[in-house]
Design a protein around this motif. Sequence first.
Motif, mmCIF file in Angstrom:
data_model
loop_
_atom_site.group_PDB
_atom_site.id
_atom_site.type_symbol
_atom_site.label_atom_id
_atom_site.label_comp_id
_atom_site.label_asym_id
_atom_site.label_seq_id
_atom_site.Cartn_x
_atom_site.Cartn_y
_atom_site.Cartn_z
ATOM 1 N N HIS A 1 -62.058 2.684 -54.363
ATOM 2 C CA HIS A 1 -60.794 2.296 -53.735
ATOM 3 C C HIS A 1 -59.678 2.334 -54.766
ATOM 4 C CE1 HIS A 1 -58.033 -0.983 -52.024
ATOM 5 N NE2 HIS A 1 -57.823 0.127 -51.354
ATOM 6 N N ILE A 2 -58.709 3.192 -54.533
ATOM 7 C CA ILE A 2 -57.505 3.260 -55.352
ATOM 8 C C ILE A 2 -56.325 3.274 -54.386
ATOM 9 C CG2 ILE A 2 -56.173 4.586 -57.030
ATOM 10 C CD1 ILE A 2 -58.796 5.599 -58.158
ATOM 11 N N PRO A 3 -55.708 2.114 -54.188
ATOM 12 C CA PRO A 3 -54.589 2.049 -53.245
ATOM 13 C C PRO A 3 -53.521 3.094 -53.568
ATOM 14 C CG PRO A 3 -55.176 -0.145 -54.030
ATOM 15 C CD PRO A 3 -55.954 0.837 -54.855
ATOM 16 N N SER A 4 -52.939 3.675 -52.539
ATOM 17 C CA SER A 4 -51.927 4.711 -52.749
ATOM 18 C C SER A 4 -50.761 4.186 -53.576
ATOM 19 C CB SER A 4 -51.436 5.277 -51.417
ATOM 20 O OG SER A 4 -50.741 4.296 -50.680
ATOM 21 N N SER A 5 -50.521 2.880 -53.510
ATOM 22 C CA SER A 5 -49.436 2.277 -54.286
ATOM 23 C C SER A 5 -49.710 2.320 -55.793
ATOM 24 C CB SER A 5 -49.208 0.830 -53.840
ATOM 25 O OG SER A 5 -50.398 0.075 -54.013
ATOM 26 N N GLN A 6 -50.965 2.590 -56.188
ATOM 27 C CA GLN A 6 -51.327 2.662 -57.606
ATOM 28 C C GLN A 6 -51.540 4.097 -58.089
ATOM 29 O OE1 GLN A 6 -54.830 0.291 -58.281
ATOM 30 N NE2 GLN A 6 -53.900 -1.560 -57.461
ATOM 31 N N LEU A 7 -51.402 5.050 -57.213
ATOM 32 C CA LEU A 7 -51.723 6.436 -57.561
ATOM 33 C C LEU A 7 -50.894 7.012 -58.699
ATOM 34 C CD1 LEU A 7 -52.506 8.212 -54.206
ATOM 35 C CD2 LEU A 7 -53.997 8.010 -56.176
ATOM 36 N N ASP A 8 -49.615 6.697 -58.738
ATOM 37 C CA ASP A 8 -48.760 7.291 -59.768
ATOM 38 C C ASP A 8 -49.336 7.108 -61.164
ATOM 39 O OD1 ASP A 8 -46.914 8.381 -58.061
ATOM 40 O OD2 ASP A 8 -45.528 6.684 -58.179
ATOM 41 N N TYR A 9 -49.801 5.918 -61.474
ATOM 42 C CA TYR A 9 -50.334 5.708 -62.820
ATOM 43 C C TYR A 9 -51.843 5.900 -62.918
ATOM 44 C CZ TYR A 9 -51.594 0.860 -61.555
ATOM 45 O OH TYR A 9 -52.137 -0.249 -60.959
ATOM 46 N N ARG A 10 -52.545 6.013 -61.812
ATOM 47 C CA ARG A 10 -53.995 6.188 -61.855
ATOM 48 C C ARG A 10 -54.456 7.646 -61.765
ATOM 49 N NH1 ARG A 10 -57.101 1.545 -59.652
ATOM 50 N NH2 ARG A 10 -58.856 2.681 -60.521
ATOM 51 N N ILE A 11 -53.579 8.558 -61.337
ATOM 52 C CA ILE A 11 -53.962 9.971 -61.204
ATOM 53 C C ILE A 11 -54.454 10.555 -62.527
ATOM 54 C CG2 ILE A 11 -53.009 12.306 -60.842
ATOM 55 C CD1 ILE A 11 -53.715 11.151 -58.187
ATOM 56 N N PRO A 12 -53.771 10.359 -63.660
ATOM 57 C CA PRO A 12 -54.303 10.915 -64.914
ATOM 58 C C PRO A 12 -55.701 10.384 -65.252
ATOM 59 C CG PRO A 12 -52.001 10.304 -65.186
ATOM 60 C CD PRO A 12 -52.439 9.766 -63.854
ATOM 61 N N GLU A 13 -55.928 9.112 -64.987
ATOM 62 C CA GLU A 13 -57.255 8.512 -65.203
ATOM 63 C C GLU A 13 -58.290 9.178 -64.294
ATOM 64 O OE1 GLU A 13 -59.476 4.412 -63.783
ATOM 65 O OE2 GLU A 13 -57.300 4.428 -63.905
ATOM 66 N N LEU A 14 -57.941 9.392 -63.041
ATOM 67 C CA LEU A 14 -58.851 10.043 -62.096
ATOM 68 C C LEU A 14 -59.225 11.446 -62.557
ATOM 69 C CD1 LEU A 14 -57.692 9.244 -58.453
ATOM 70 C CD2 LEU A 14 -59.876 8.714 -59.501
ATOM 71 N N VAL A 15 -58.233 12.192 -63.001
ATOM 72 C CA VAL A 15 -58.492 13.559 -63.472
ATOM 73 C C VAL A 15 -59.519 13.533 -64.602
ATOM 74 C CG1 VAL A 15 -57.454 15.545 -64.653
ATOM 75 C CG2 VAL A 15 -56.323 14.532 -62.666
ATOM 76 N N ARG A 16 -59.387 12.567 -65.510
ATOM 77 C CA ARG A 16 -60.343 12.454 -66.630
ATOM 78 C C ARG A 16 -61.723 12.012 -66.152
ATOM 79 N NH1 ARG A 16 -56.049 9.921 -68.822
ATOM 80 N NH2 ARG A 16 -57.005 7.876 -68.636
#
Length: 149
Positions: A58-73
């Motif tokens: 679960h990664i709320p869409s409201s947190q995506l801006d700063y979590r996308i780089p982490e997800l890619v890794r």
Amino acid sequence: MSDITISSLPVISREQLSSTLLSSSTSGSSTTTPPPHIAIIDVRDSDHIGGHIKGSTHIPSSQLDYRIPELVRTLQGKETVVFHCALSQQRGPSAALRYLREKRRVDGEGAKKQKVVVLEGGFTKWQEKFGEDERLTEAYQKDVWAFGY
């Protein structure tokens, strides 16, 4: 200009995803987790109640801006990444698109090796068929979904 658009994102049906999840579980086991080659990302916000796909992140869409780089890794070794929200009409596809664009920025052409898809119909359609299936859905609350989304 990117050649990736929301309309060009591939989708996966609830039947295809459930089949993948069930085929990866050990015979006779009541526990199902995504196979090591797949990740399921749930981007619902406050509507992340009433259940979720077993093994999803679960990664709320409201947190995506700063979590996308982490997800890619962290999802680097996954063959397939499935994004979804409640209906997979806006937040899920948008998250998948942002993820793909960041992955392409970081990995260049290597980004094409990973398949990024959107769950058709989102969790709303998923729960209609698999909500009460404890092998596939966790924390399901039927009364939350009794009157539809």
